[in-house]
Write a protein that holds these residues in place. Structure first.
Motif, PDB file in Angstrom:
ATOM      1  N   PHE A 188      10.652  22.933  -3.980  1.00 59.20           N
ATOM      2  CA  PHE A 188      10.412  21.810  -3.125  1.00 59.20           C
ATOM      3  C   PHE A 188      11.078  20.631  -3.601  1.00 59.20           C
ATOM      4  CE2 PHE A 188       6.872  18.825  -1.772  1.00 59.20           C
ATOM      5  CZ  PHE A 188       6.634  19.242  -0.309  1.00 59.20           C
ATOM      6  N   TYR A 189      11.348  20.193  -4.586  1.00 52.71           N
ATOM      7  CA  TYR A 189      11.935  19.154  -5.184  1.00 52.71           C
ATOM      8  C   TYR A 189      13.420  19.437  -4.954  1.00 52.71           C
ATOM      9  CZ  TYR A 189       8.404  16.372  -6.721  1.00 52.71           C
ATOM     10  OH  TYR A 189       7.263  15.475  -6.663  1.00 52.71           O
ATOM     11  N   GLY A 190      13.889  20.434  -4.657  1.00 50.90           N
ATOM     12  CA  GLY A 190      15.250  20.912  -4.813  1.00 50.90           C
ATOM     13  C   GLY A 190      16.051  20.428  -5.918  1.00 50.90           C
ATOM     14  N   PHE A 191      17.224  20.021  -5.791  1.00 52.85           N
ATOM     15  CA  PHE A 191      17.906  19.485  -7.248  1.00 52.85           C
ATOM     16  C   PHE A 191      17.996  17.977  -7.207  1.00 52.85           C
ATOM     17  CE2 PHE A 191      20.765  20.631  -4.129  1.00 52.85           C
ATOM     18  CZ  PHE A 191      21.733  19.691  -4.003  1.00 52.85           C
ATOM     19  N   ASP A 192      17.231  17.321  -6.399  1.00 50.85           N
ATOM     20  CA  ASP A 192      17.399  15.810  -6.274  1.00 50.85           C
ATOM     21  C   ASP A 192      16.748  15.130  -7.410  1.00 50.85           C
ATOM     22  OD1 ASP A 192      19.056  15.731  -4.228  1.00 50.85           O
ATOM     23  OD2 ASP A 192      17.715  15.071  -2.590  1.00 50.85           O
ATOM     24  N   VAL A 193      15.860  15.810  -7.963  1.00 47.66           N
ATOM     25  CA  VAL A 193      14.608  15.069  -8.693  1.00 47.66           C
ATOM     26  C   VAL A 193      15.160  15.151 -10.327  1.00 47.66           C
ATOM     27  CG1 VAL A 193      13.473  17.044  -9.661  1.00 47.66           C
ATOM     28  CG2 VAL A 193      12.441  14.962  -9.671  1.00 47.66           C
ATOM     29  N   GLY A 194      15.097  13.925 -10.911  1.00 47.99           N
ATOM     30  CA  GLY A 194      15.590  14.044 -12.290  1.00 47.99           C
ATOM     31  C   GLY A 194      14.354  14.025 -13.343  1.00 47.99           C
ATOM     32  N   ARG A 195      13.114  14.113 -12.755  1.00 42.61           N
ATOM     33  CA  ARG A 195      12.303  13.822 -14.044  1.00 42.61           C
ATOM     34  C   ARG A 195      11.346  15.106 -14.107  1.00 42.61           C
ATOM     35  NH1 ARG A 195       9.774   8.174 -12.740  1.00 42.61           N
ATOM     36  NH2 ARG A 195       8.067   9.492 -12.434  1.00 42.61           N
TER      37      ARG A 195
ATOM     38  N   ALA B 173       0.982  -1.233  -0.013  1.00 39.99           N
ATOM     39  CA  ALA B 173       0.070  -0.084  -0.004  1.00 39.99           C
ATOM     40  C   ALA B 173       0.974   1.292   0.059  1.00 39.99           C
ATOM     41  CB  ALA B 173      -0.959   0.012   1.242  1.00 39.99           C
ATOM     42  N   ASN B 174       1.876   1.064   0.616  1.00 38.70           N
ATOM     43  CA  ASN B 174       2.854   2.255   0.889  1.00 38.70           C
ATOM     44  C   ASN B 174       3.348   2.718  -0.651  1.00 38.70           C
ATOM     45  OD1 ASN B 174       3.689   3.524   3.618  1.00 38.70           O
ATOM     46  ND2 ASN B 174       2.890   1.753   4.002  1.00 38.70           N
ATOM     47  N   PHE B 175       3.875   1.433  -1.250  1.00 41.70           N
ATOM     48  CA  PHE B 175       4.544   1.596  -2.301  1.00 41.70           C
ATOM     49  C   PHE B 175       3.630   2.319  -3.437  1.00 41.70           C
ATOM     50  CE2 PHE B 175       7.832  -1.043  -0.346  1.00 41.70           C
ATOM     51  CZ  PHE B 175       9.031  -0.314  -0.749  1.00 41.70           C
ATOM     52  N   ASP B 176       2.245   1.511  -3.519  1.00 43.29           N
ATOM     53  CA  ASP B 176       1.643   1.953  -4.403  1.00 43.29           C
ATOM     54  C   ASP B 176       1.320   3.455  -4.483  1.00 43.29           C
ATOM     55  OD1 ASP B 176       1.610  -0.462  -5.618  1.00 43.29           O
ATOM     56  OD2 ASP B 176      -0.456  -1.110  -4.722  1.00 43.29           O
ATOM     57  N   ARG B 177       0.990   3.736  -3.248  1.00 49.95           N
ATOM     58  CA  ARG B 177       0.798   5.245  -2.900  1.00 49.95           C
ATOM     59  C   ARG B 177       1.952   6.257  -3.548  1.00 49.95           C
ATOM     60  NH1 ARG B 177       1.829   9.205   1.999  1.00 49.95           N
ATOM     61  NH2 ARG B 177       0.479  10.883   1.375  1.00 49.95           N
ATOM     62  N   ILE B 178       3.228   5.821  -3.364  1.00 51.22           N
ATOM     63  CA  ILE B 178       4.305   6.534  -3.754  1.00 51.22           C
ATOM     64  C   ILE B 178       4.532   6.564  -5.105  1.00 51.22           C
ATOM     65  CG2 ILE B 178       6.770   6.745  -3.746  1.00 51.22           C
ATOM     66  CD1 ILE B 178       6.722   5.303  -0.843  1.00 51.22           C
ATOM     67  N   LEU B 179       4.106   5.306  -5.776  1.00 48.41           N
ATOM     68  CA  LEU B 179       4.084   5.146  -7.337  1.00 48.41           C
ATOM     69  C   LEU B 179       3.028   5.991  -8.228  1.00 48.41           C
ATOM     70  CD1 LEU B 179       5.763   1.597  -7.396  1.00 48.41           C
ATOM     71  CD2 LEU B 179       6.677   3.692  -8.060  1.00 48.41           C
ATOM     72  N   ASN B 180       1.926   5.951  -7.577  1.00 50.56           N
ATOM     73  CA  ASN B 180       0.874   6.649  -8.213  1.00 50.56           C
ATOM     74  C   ASN B 180       1.330   8.086  -8.560  1.00 50.56           C
ATOM     75  OD1 ASN B 180      -1.506   7.580  -8.936  1.00 50.56           O
ATOM     76  ND2 ASN B 180      -2.729   7.091  -7.135  1.00 50.56           N
ATOM     77  N   PRO B 181       1.195   8.253  -9.813  1.00 47.32           N
ATOM     78  CA  PRO B 181       1.804   9.671 -10.333  1.00 47.32           C
ATOM     79  C   PRO B 181       0.608  10.611  -9.928  1.00 47.32           C
ATOM     80  CG  PRO B 181       1.174   8.291 -12.113  1.00 47.32           C
ATOM     81  CD  PRO B 181       1.203   7.541 -11.055  1.00 47.32           C
ATOM     82  N   ASP B 182      -0.326  10.255  -9.706  1.00 43.73           N
ATOM     83  CA  ASP B 182      -1.467  11.399  -9.329  1.00 43.73           C
ATOM     84  C   ASP B 182      -1.121  11.939  -7.993  1.00 43.73           C
ATOM     85  OD1 ASP B 182      -2.677  10.658 -11.618  1.00 43.73           O
ATOM     86  OD2 ASP B 182      -4.166   9.583 -10.656  1.00 43.73           O
TER      87      ASP B 182
ATOM     88  N   VAL C 243      12.909   8.328  -5.431  1.00 44.51           N
ATOM     89  CA  VAL C 243      13.881   7.311  -4.753  1.00 44.51           C
ATOM     90  C   VAL C 243      13.379   6.090  -5.516  1.00 44.51           C
ATOM     91  CG1 VAL C 243      14.717   6.359  -2.642  1.00 44.51           C
ATOM     92  CG2 VAL C 243      13.681   8.665  -2.739  1.00 44.51           C
ATOM     93  N   LEU C 244      12.276   5.968  -6.039  1.00 44.83           N
ATOM     94  CA  LEU C 244      11.869   4.759  -6.591  1.00 44.83           C
ATOM     95  C   LEU C 244      11.974   4.802  -8.203  1.00 44.83           C
ATOM     96  CD1 LEU C 244       8.726   3.601  -4.485  1.00 44.83           C
ATOM     97  CD2 LEU C 244      11.097   2.577  -4.497  1.00 44.83           C
ATOM     98  N   ALA C 245      12.795   5.806  -8.578  1.00 45.59           N
ATOM     99  CA  ALA C 245      12.797   5.759 -10.132  1.00 45.59           C
ATOM    100  C   ALA C 245      13.145   4.487 -10.729  1.00 45.59           C
ATOM    101  CB  ALA C 245      13.713   7.032 -10.619  1.00 45.59           C
ATOM    102  N   GLY C 246      12.475   3.827 -11.579  1.00 42.32           N
ATOM    103  CA  GLY C 246      13.002   2.749 -12.198  1.00 42.32           C
ATOM    104  C   GLY C 246      12.242   1.343 -11.573  1.00 42.32           C
TER     105      GLY C 246
ATOM    106  N   ALA D 226      16.717   2.208   2.139  1.00 48.53           N
ATOM    107  CA  ALA D 226      16.737   2.430   3.375  1.00 48.53           C
ATOM    108  C   ALA D 226      16.638   4.288   3.263  1.00 48.53           C
ATOM    109  CB  ALA D 226      18.344   2.480   3.491  1.00 48.53           C
ATOM    110  N   HIS D 227      16.356   4.599   2.341  1.00 50.41           N
ATOM    111  CA  HIS D 227      16.029   6.025   2.153  1.00 50.41           C
ATOM    112  C   HIS D 227      14.743   6.361   3.199  1.00 50.41           C
ATOM    113  CE1 HIS D 227      14.947  10.175   0.880  1.00 50.41           C
ATOM    114  NE2 HIS D 227      16.330  10.325   0.671  1.00 50.41           N
ATOM    115  N   TYR D 228      14.911   7.502   3.928  1.00 50.19           N
ATOM    116  CA  TYR D 228      13.499   7.827   4.957  1.00 50.19           C
ATOM    117  C   TYR D 228      12.418   7.947   4.257  1.00 50.19           C
ATOM    118  CZ  TYR D 228      15.560  12.538   3.610  1.00 50.19           C
ATOM    119  OH  TYR D 228      16.102  13.616   2.905  1.00 50.19           O
ATOM    120  N   SER D 229      12.469   8.624   2.916  1.00 48.51           N
ATOM    121  CA  SER D 229      11.079   8.747   2.410  1.00 48.51           C
ATOM    122  C   SER D 229      10.368   7.699   1.968  1.00 48.51           C
ATOM    123  CB  SER D 229      11.235   9.840   1.190  1.00 48.51           C
ATOM    124  OG  SER D 229      11.941   9.162   0.089  1.00 48.51           O
TER     125      SER D 229
END
Lengths: 302, 566, 334, 331, 310
Positions: free
Chosen positions: E38-45, B163-172, B180-183, B211-214
């Motif tokens: 907000f995104y700073g410069f970390d964002v690539g997209r 549920a957490n990952f889905d929330r993050i990956l949802n572009p909306d 941090v999940l690019a790719g 391991a990233h806090y976000s």
């Protein structure tokens, strides 16, 4: 009713002030009276000393304000560095003096910019009245309703930092104050009999403005400008203190004070030097302004 | 017309005036008196706890984060309100909406990630106990810890994680954590405690990303029931502390979560106080109004070291401060010119004199604690050599425009001024412009053709503590601004090949070797002018026990205890 | 008539940034009980300052009473301590000022302002003071007095305010009423009302009145005796008839000649007093009027003449016309 | 008198001002009827006195005649033109012929200008004279009004009140006007100086054949200087007639009251005289009484005065009054 | 009275409208937008940025954004902070409370100090007290408040350890910032009080009061002070407005979590809704203070009373 004061902060002009200023400046009395006023004299001396030192810093120091010596940072005052060195090993005295130069420039131009624009707006609004007055003064109300320093911050945020933009920001913030003062002065002058007298001989509006209104209306704004000088210096340094002013290494007092704040314990002479530099010059302008007011407005004279 | 009674009269008048003018001012309690502090917790919690069973995996260490607390504290165990001074206020209490480490520090006390950084800079287990990758290097399988409960009583399992990952990956949702999940293309539930993560291409650094806090885990019930705005104010995680109250710019108060699966917190409460002014932070710790103060300014170190009852910890903080050289502008496209500028700067003087020894001269683009770092030889201070190289390149009377963000990096503006002065020494004039960070970003986030600056003071620390995050975005041709962080507009095939190799390799030792080459190439090409690495300076009262610094600017406070009497 | 007030050699100056202004230079006069004394002079002649000096109402600094004596019922007003002089003001001597528009506190109700002296000097209770205030308002002829006690000054016209001022000055039944140009700011019709009121009140209450004015016309029907001031000094004083019929100072002559008359008995041409009053910043040793005087002789430029008796009650400070000589008819004026 | 040439004809002149904004800036409804329909003629070479108490509108009337205030209604015929219809350049073209001497010699001279500049200002506006010509004219005028021509570089504040008023007169004379409105020219001056200025005005009238409208509240002085007198009350004319007629046989009760209120500098006369005191105050010009404006203070007032505005009638040849009871008076 | 207030409020509307428009335009002129910050410069997209802009409605036409902002603001909805995603209105209330606390405390210092200094100076004109008062007020308007604040911290927090150096807490924390904030206002109020009282002292009705035999103290208290305080009230009102705005610097020096600092941060961050809402609220306060001053005048000065009654 006693003189009312509007949101601008300055009392509505006493019509007498302009005339009295005018009367006195027609002779040598103005200077004489000014020199007899202790406060004005004090202010004048401070300003003159600053002007001289800012123009010729080499009187006191040979150091370049921007040359760094990282081997000799934060030194206390010594024979070589009369006010010590800062965190880059630069000569504090030299930076203080160059800072004065900058303060004069910023404050001077900002007050001239704001003063002249405000004067023009106040003149038009006051003389023509009616719709012109309403529109212009509502606009001024809008500017006044935004707190000065926040307005300046917003303007700088929009225009970017830099000396020019600081001048513009402070100038804009001065416009409504001068406009209001000028307007009320003009309203006072406009109803004077000599204006009517000039109309009775057939002078046109521009002739009256140039010959009668302006010469009698500039006095109060002029004295006010002296006081605004000090505010402008304070605002400029306040902006720099918040990191919104000029770029380093420009020796700007507020910026230097902000930078030296971190070294308050290691090198208190920095904070003291910059703070006193600002305070003294501002004091000079305030004293001169108050003195001028006393000289030309005997009701509050000392 | 004189009278002595006058001042008395005036006082009376004024008092009367005042009584009319003000109807009493609100008062607040002092942070030094914790008893008066707590307010009602805003989140409800009904803890239930299945037992936890740590298992081994790829990672080097099996020790759960933060168990290295000194023995001495075990005895004096519980109690107290730990007051921790932050350098800025937090941005959000919703981990997925985070972008900066101060908020990360606070959130990580309440939330946990699947994997976690270890004090040595490597990755270890946290909510996931083990992980592995498929042969095609595209599918990652994670075993999740059992018996973990959220502060609201929800159990943690694979569905919760998904549920957490889905929330993050949802572009909306437009959540910052998505970067941090690019790719990552999808996340699947294999069983109750097994999760699968699928990537588009082989992606070596993924464990560091996890391991990233976000990417911390938020209660699925909270995700379902709360709006994003509510989530930002009502954190519900699995961490050792749970949320009590937040007063913006004043305090964030947490209390111990008794149903925590791991090592339970020793203090009753933690109060974070954001104090943006460096001098203010130093004063608070000096006067004993706080226990730990982060981001102490270098100029305050000497003073604080002289104060009884506290000590100053200077930790390496692998953020490298460097200068981007805009290679789309002549003559900076000439490597000799870039090298000349590199030779012209006295890193030692900047680090030791200007920054009072509280910065470390940089050896290269990657900071010393980051995975991928290797020691290399940076340029020395040789103004003569610089002048020679400039002459060789036929450069004379060069004027460059340098940008530096305001207040962004410790020592950044000072260094910029020093660099300006030192470059002046070799005949290069620098016009310095300090910009608000937002304005600066607007100015530099442009294609090469539109860029209007020559030098740019910048700092970088990979949020994942993995060099890939940094070097790929700074050196790859495809990363050129405005796409990513290659603001130098550097581009070489050799570099691109190395960067891709580093990313696709799964073997972490192999990756280390690749990054060594990357770093050497960056120095040879003088892509950027490397100045110094920041240090992270903490002032800590002596009664604080068990504080362990993690590589990137945060600590887990469940191990910390307060001994009596300060 | 018994002497009520005896003023001798009153001298007051002001220290201004421009120098010392010699506003009043050795003024001496007497006031008898029940008498109306008119003091006439142009602006700057020192008439107001000398009256304010009597009760030490001039601001000090910059003003200073240099010397002199003002005996009132045997006490020298100029030597009394602060409390004693405060007791004199309002109770023994009442004051009415020139501008009724500014002489009342705009933020205080009329009733309160009227009550103040009575509360202070007569120790009345507020209730009693209020009742008496009402009586006073009726006395000075304010219509609907009962409703007006709680009004503010701005709700009164100029004439009405001056009546209030008079009521206030008379509230403690003073021995002396000093009226400082009380009608100058008023229109003629209102002036006539006020003059009639004061005449009437004086008759009924029997106090002495000092009436300061620049208008010789007003005094003709009002004053028993007239003092003419010029440049800080008294140049002539006489019973009212003698002064108008037989003026013995060139300045008095000039003033009378410069005055057109509404009854039409006017000369074809008004008398001119050339020049302007002297600058009081400079001490004057000669006759202050000498520079403007048609009759001036060498002696006038050497010594300032003292008041010389013309007759028993008539004195003039003039070397030429003063003293007991031939009277000058007004027709002889230029 | 009827054969005299009419120089200025004022017909039903009205000037209303909006009520000033109050202290909190709101405009109150209604208006002040400063001048409320006055008509009269001024003959060439005469001095017409316009008297009344303060606030009666006499100064406003003067300024409105000169078009310094544009009238709300009515006409002012001068040199064959209706001034109220003239605008801008046309109006300015007429201005040299009519001038004004102001009440306050301190306020009516611009303190920033030298006496020379002040006096030459009209010349600058209306003539193309050279600097030297203007200078010559300034000296001439200064001499004319009895001032030292060498003082032309001085500023107004260096002069006394009387001298300043002379400067004001010189300035008014600069363009050789036919008609001068003297707006209380002496009321701010000391008695001894008043005479100087009045004498000067009389001399100049004689010398240049000037026509004056002399506005004043000092009835004695008006009697001295004027040939005819008009009495105003609350914006309206109450009485108008030849000097001797108005002073010796006034028609209107207001005029009578006014005259009797003026003290005479003669103790014997004063002792006998019992002035007819007016009661009460002048009503507000924003809210005048119905009918006859004077009725609230008039001893003769009757019902008709409340109901009807009395007409301004020619009671005797050249002597007008606005009172219902005039015909019954046995004058 | 009610009509006065009402008409004042009506007059305020165009002012507030103008303020909102200027702030809106000024912010949009500013380079930098909240999303990139907000995104700073970390964002690539780039598409992530776009998605967020869309989500925040920043990609709509300016006019639409402005109208929306106005429509919401009228209903009391100031939108949501881009940075914190919290409702701006509640945030503003919180910071405003803190700032008001500081400003009110500062105002107390300013009014007490200012009137006292001015009164003493006016009553003892040209005495040593007058000169002292002048010196204090000159210093008050001449010292930069950020420097004054630093010096006070240096003396009272660092050297003497008497008072806390910053942050919000109990009343101890309030003393130094309040004094700092009040310093210029003390000076201004003192000068205005002195000038105003001296003008009143020279007025005729004061002489009248003396001529009645009243004592000096009584005259000063009963006659001079009430009249002299009229302009002081106005100036105090204005100073309160300035104080509220001038807290930016004080709040920075003393780490006071108030509106000024919050707004400066928001401007730097380009947090549009916060800046718009904040400036509007401050403008509203200015307008309100003006209104309060008018009403006070009204209550004190009977001349205005009866005019309104007409």
């Amino acid at each position: 009713m006693t003189a009312r004061v509007k949101a601008s902060g300055q009392p509505t002009a006493r019509p007498g002030l302009g005339a009295r200023l005018a009367e006195a400046t027609t002779g040598r009395q103005a200077l004489g009276r000014l020199l007899h006023n202790r406060m004005a004299l004090l202010g004048l001396i401070i300003i003159v000393v600053y002007v001289v030192l800012a123009a010729f810093p080499s009187i006191l120091t040979q150091h370049d304000p921007n040359v760094q010596n990282l081997a000799r940072t934060l030194e206390p005052p010594s024979a070589e560095y009369r006010l010590g060195t800062d965190e880059f090993g630069r000569d504090v005295l030299s930076r203080v003096l160059h800072g004065a130069r900058l303060s004069f420039t910023i404050a001077g131009l900002a007050v001239i910019l704001g003063g002249l624009s405000g004067f023009a707006i106040g003149l038009l609004a006051g003389y023509f009245g009616g719709a012109v007055d309403t529109v212009l003064m509502r606009l001024m109300d809008v500017l006044l309703a935004m707190p000065g320093i926040l307005l300046a911050i917003a303007v700088i945020a929009a225009l970017g930092a830099g000396i020019g933009n600081v001048i513009i920001a402070i100038g804009i913030y001065n416009i409504p104050q001068f406009a209001r003062l000028t307007r009320s002065t003009v309203l006072g002058v406009k109803t004077q009999d000599f204006v009517l007298a000039s109309r009775s001989i057939g002078s046109s509006a521009p002739e009256i403005l140039v010959r009668h209104i302006i010469p009698n209306a500039w006095g109060a704004p002029f004295v006010f400008a002296m006081l605004r000088f000090s505010t402008a210096i304070l605002t400029a340094s306040g902006l720099s203190f918040l990191g919104l002013g000029v770029s380093p290494p420009t020796p700007e007092w507020g910026a230097m004070l902000a930078a030296s704040r971190g070294y308050m314990r290691l090198a208190p002479h920095l904070v003291l030097a910059y703070g006193l530099a600002i305070s003294t010059l501002v004091l000079g302008f305030n004293a001169l302004g108050e003195g001028l007011r006393d000289v030309f407005d005997p009701r509050t004279a000392r | 017309m004189k009278s002595r009674t006058l001042p008395v009269f005036s006082l009376l008048v004024i008092v009367a005036l005042l009584l009319a003018a003000c109807g009493g001012t609100p008062t607040t309690t002092s942070p030094t008196q914790p008893a008066a502090q707590p307010t009602e917790p805003e989140s409800e919690s009904q803890p239930t706890e299945p037992p936890a069973q740590p298992t081994e995996a790829l990672a080097a260490s099996e020790v759960p984060a933060g168990t290295e607390a000194p023995a001495a504290t075990e005895a004096s165990a519980t109690g107290g309100n730990l007051i921790y001074v932050l350098p800025t206020d937090i941005a959000s209490l919703d981990p997925h909406a985070l972008i900066e480490t101060v908020s990360g520090m606070v959130d990580l006390q309440m939330f946990e990630t699947l994997l976690a950084l270890l004090p040595d800079g490597s990755v270890g287990p946290r909510l996931a106990t083990e992980w592995s990758v498929s042969d095609d290097n595209l599918r990652w399988t994670l075993k999740l810890r059992e018996g973990v409960v959220f502060h609201d009583g929800e159990a943690f399992d694979a569905n919760a994680a998904k549920a957490n990952f889905d929330r993050i990956l949802n572009p909306d949702n437009a959540l910052p954590a998505v970067r941090v999940l690019a790719g990552v293309t999808e996340v699947n539930v294999i069983d109750d405690f097994t999760l699968e993560i699928v990537t588009q291409a082989p992606f070596g650094p993924l464990p560091f990303h996890l391991a990233h806090y976000s990417l911390a885990m938020v209660s699925p019930r909270a995700l379902q029931e709360m709006t994003p705005e509510e989530l930002a104010q009502n954190p519900v995680g699995t961490g050792p502390f749970r949320f009590v109250s937040y007063t913006p710019n004043e305090s964030i108060v947490l209390e111990r979560f008794d149903d925590y699966w791991g090592e339970k917190a020793k203090v009753d409460m933690v109060t974070f106080r954001p104090i943006p002014e460096t001098a203010g932070r130093a004063l608070l710790i000096e006067t004993g109004e706080a226990h730990i103060a982060a981001k102490i300014a270098p100029q305050d170190v000497d003073t604080l070291r002289g104060v009884d009852g506290l000590h100053v910890d200077v930790n390496a903080f692998p953020r490298v401060i460097f200068v981007h050289m805009n290679e789309s502008h002549a003559p900076l496209d000439d490597v000799r010119v870039r090298q000349a500028l590199s030779w012209a700067v006295d890193r030692e003087a900047i680090a030791n004199d200007l920054l009072r020894g509280l910065a470390v001269p940089a050896t290269g683009p990657v900071g010393s604690g980051v995975f991928g770092y290797s020691k290399t030889e940076n340029y020395g201070y040789d103004p003569d050599r610089a002048r020679e190289l400039l002459a060789e390149a036929g450069v004379e009377g060069l004027t460059l425009k340098m940008l530096v963000p305001a207040g962004r990096y410790q020592g950044g503006e000072e260094a910029a001024q020093a660099v300006q002065a030192q470059l002046a020494n070799v005949g290069v004039t620098v016009d310095l412009e300090v910009l608000e960070f937002s304005t600066l970003l607007q100015a530099i986030r442009k294609p090469a053709a539109e860029s209007e600056w020559d030098l740019l003071v910048f700092g970088f620390i990979p949020a994942t503590n993995d060099a890939d995050w940094q070097v790929y975005s700074q050196f790859h041709c495809d990363s050129q601004a405005p796409v990513s962080n290659n603001f130098s507009y550097y581009c070489s095939e050799e570099m691109d090949a190395l960067l891709e190799q580093g990313r696709f390799t799964m073997d972490q030792d192999e990756r280390l070797k690749v990054y060594k080459q990357v770093i050497q190439l960056a120095l040879d090409d003088a892509i950027q002018l490397y100045l110094f690495e920041n240090t992270d300076i903490y002032a800590v009262r002596n009664n604080v026990q068990g504080l362990v610094y993690m590589p990137i600017d945060y600590q887990f406070l469940n191990t910390v205890s307060l001994s009596g009497g300060d | 008539m018994a002497r009520l007030l005896e003023v001798r050699d009153l001298t007051t100056c002001f220290h201004t940034p421009e120098g010392v202004v010699h506003a009043v230079n050795g003024v001496s006069f007497d006031l008898a009980e029940g008498e109306t004394l008119g003091i006439v002079g142009e602006s700057g002649s020192g008439k107001t300052v000398s009256m304010l000096s009597l009760l030490r109402l001039i601001p000090e600094p910059p003003g200073r009473i240099v010397r002199g004596q003002a005996l009132f019922q045997g006490k020298d007003l100029l030597k009394l301590d602060r409390e004693a002089i405060q007791k004199m003001r309002g109770s023994q001597v009442g004051f009415v000022f020139q501008d009724p528009m500014t002489s009342l506190n705009p933020l205080m109700r009329i009733g309160e302002q009227l009550s103040e002296p009575m509360l202070k000097h007569l120790r009345l209770t507020p209730r009693q003071a209020r009742n008496r205030s009402l009586e006073l308002l009726k006395l000075v002829g304010i219509p609907g007095a009962a409703h007006r006690l709680d009004d503010y000054p701005h709700q009164f016209s100029g004439g009405m305010r001056q009546r209030v001022m008079i009521a206030m000055a008379l509230s403690c039944e003073p021995k002396i009423l000093i009226a400082d140009e009380p009608t100058t700011a008023l229109d003629v019709t209102i002036q006539a009302q006020v003059v009639a009121l004061v005449k009437d009140l004086r008759r009924r209450l029997g106090m002495a009145v000092i009436w300061i004015t620049h208008d010789l016309g007003v005094l003709a029907g009002l004053a028993h005796r007239v003092v003419v001031m010029y440049a800080g000094s008294i140049v002539e004083q006489a019973p009212v008839r003698q002064l108008y019929k037989d003026p013995r100072h060139p300045y008095t002559l000039g003033l009378l000649g410069a005055l057109p008359r509404v009854d039409g008995q006017h000369a074809e041409r008004l008398a001119n007093i050339a020049g302007r009053p002297p600058d009081l910043l400079k001490p004057i040793i000669h006759c202050p009027f000498a520079p403007r005087c048609r009759f001036a002789i060498a002696r006038c430029w050497e010594t300032n003449p003292a008041l010389l008796p013309v007759s028993d009650a008539h004195q003039s400070a003039c070397w030429v016309l003063g003293g007991t000589g031939e009277p000058f008819g007004e027709t002889q004026v230029d | 008198m009827t054969e005299q040439e009419v120089l200025v004809r004022v017909e039903d002149l009205i000037k209303h001002f909006p009520v000033a904004r109050d202290a909190v800036g709101r405009r109150r409804p209604g208006h002040i009827r400063a001048v409320d329909g006055i008509s009269f003629e001024i003959y060439r070479g005469e001095t017409l006195g316009l008297v009344g108490e303060s606030g009666c509108g006499k100064s406003t009337a003067g300024r409105t005649i000169l078009q310094l205030y544009r009238p709300t209604g009515g006409r002012v015929i001068f040199r064959g033109k209706d001034l109220t219809e003239l605008k801008g350049r046309e109006l300015r073209g007429v201005r040299p012929h009519m001038q004004m001497v102001f009440q306050d010699p301190y306020a009516s001279l611009n303190p920033r200008m030298t006496v020379g500049q002040l006096i030459s200002e009209p010349l600058l506006v209306h003539t193309r004279q050279s600097r030297a010509e203007r200078q010559r004219r300034v000296r001439e005028l200064l001499e004319l009004v009895g001032l030292d021509p060498d003082l032309d570089r001085r500023y107004p504040h260096e002069f006394s009140g009387g001298q300043r008023q002379r400067i004001g007169v010189a300035r008014a004379l600069a363009l050789n006007p036919e008609f001068i409105i003297c707006d209380e020219p002496i009321s701010a001056l000391d008695v001894s100086v008043q005479a100087q200025v009045v004498n000067l005005l009389e001399d100049l009238q004689e010398r240049f054949g000037l026509t004056y409208l002399f506005i004043a509240h000092d009835l004695s002085m008006v009697r001295h200087i004027c040939t005819r007198v008009a009495v105003m009350y609350l914006g309206k004319l109450m009485e108008l007639g030849p000097r001797e007629a108005v002073y010796n046989r006034p028609l209107h009760p207001y005029t009578r009251a006014l005259l009797s209120a003026v003290p005479v500098p003669d103790p014997d006369l004063e002792a006998e005289r019992e002035p007819a005191l007016l009661t009460g105050d002048v009503p507000s010009p924003a809210d005048p009484p119905s009918g006859c404006f004077f009725r609230t203070r008039c001893s003769l007032a009757a019902d008709i005065c409340r109901a009807e505005v009395p007409a301004f009638r020619e009671v005797r040849p050249g002597h007008y009054a606005a009172c219902h009871f005039v015909p019954m008076e046995g004058w | 009275m009610l009509r006065v207030i009402l008409s004042r409020l009506l007059q305020a509307i165009p002012v507030l409208f103008g303020v909102s428009l200027i702030v809106f335009l000024l912010l949009r002129l500013v380079p930098g937008d909240p999303v990139s910050t907000f995104y700073g410069f970390d964002v690539g997209r780039v598409e992530d940025l776009q998605a967020m802009r869309h989500q925040l409605g920043l990609d709509r036409p300016m006019l639409v954004q402005y109208v929306d902002f106005l429509a919401d603001a009228i209903q009391g909805d100031m939108g949501t902070s881009i940075k914190t995603r919290r409702p701006v209105a509640t945030e503003l209330v919180r910071y405003l409370t803190n700032t008001a606390q500081l400003a009110v405390a500062g105002m107390i210092f300013a009014v007490v100090g200012g009137i006292l200094l001015g009164l003493i100076a006016a009553a003892r004109r040209n005495s040593i007290w007058d000169n002292l008062s002048l010196a204090i007020s000159l210093a008050g308007i001449s010292l930069p408040i950020f420097w004054l604040g630093l010096m006070l911290v240096w003396i009272f927090a660092v050297q003497l350890s008497l008072l806390p150096s910053g942050g919000r807490g109990d009343w101890h924390n309030l003393i130094l910032p309040a004094i700092t904030l009040a310093a210029p206002s003390v000076a201004v109020i003192a000068r205005v009080t002195r000038a105003s009282l001296m003008e009143v002292i020279n007025q005729d009705f004061v002489r009248t009061a003396y001529s009645k035999g009243l004592s000096e103290a009584f005259v000063l208290l009963r006659h001079v002070l009430p009249n002299g305080l009229l302009p002081v009230i106005t100036v105090t009102g204005i100073q309160f407005g300035y104080l509220l705005a001038g807290t930016v610097l004080t709040e920075t020096v003393f780490a006071w979590p108030g509106l000024g600092r919050y707004l400066v941060d928001a401007i730097k961050f380009r947090d549009y809704p916060v800046v718009q809402g904040g400036v509007l609220v401050i403008a509203l306060i200015f307008v309100t203070i003006n209104l309060v001053v008018d009403v006070l005048y009204f209550l004190i000065d009977p001349r205005l009373h009866s005019e309104a009654a007409k």
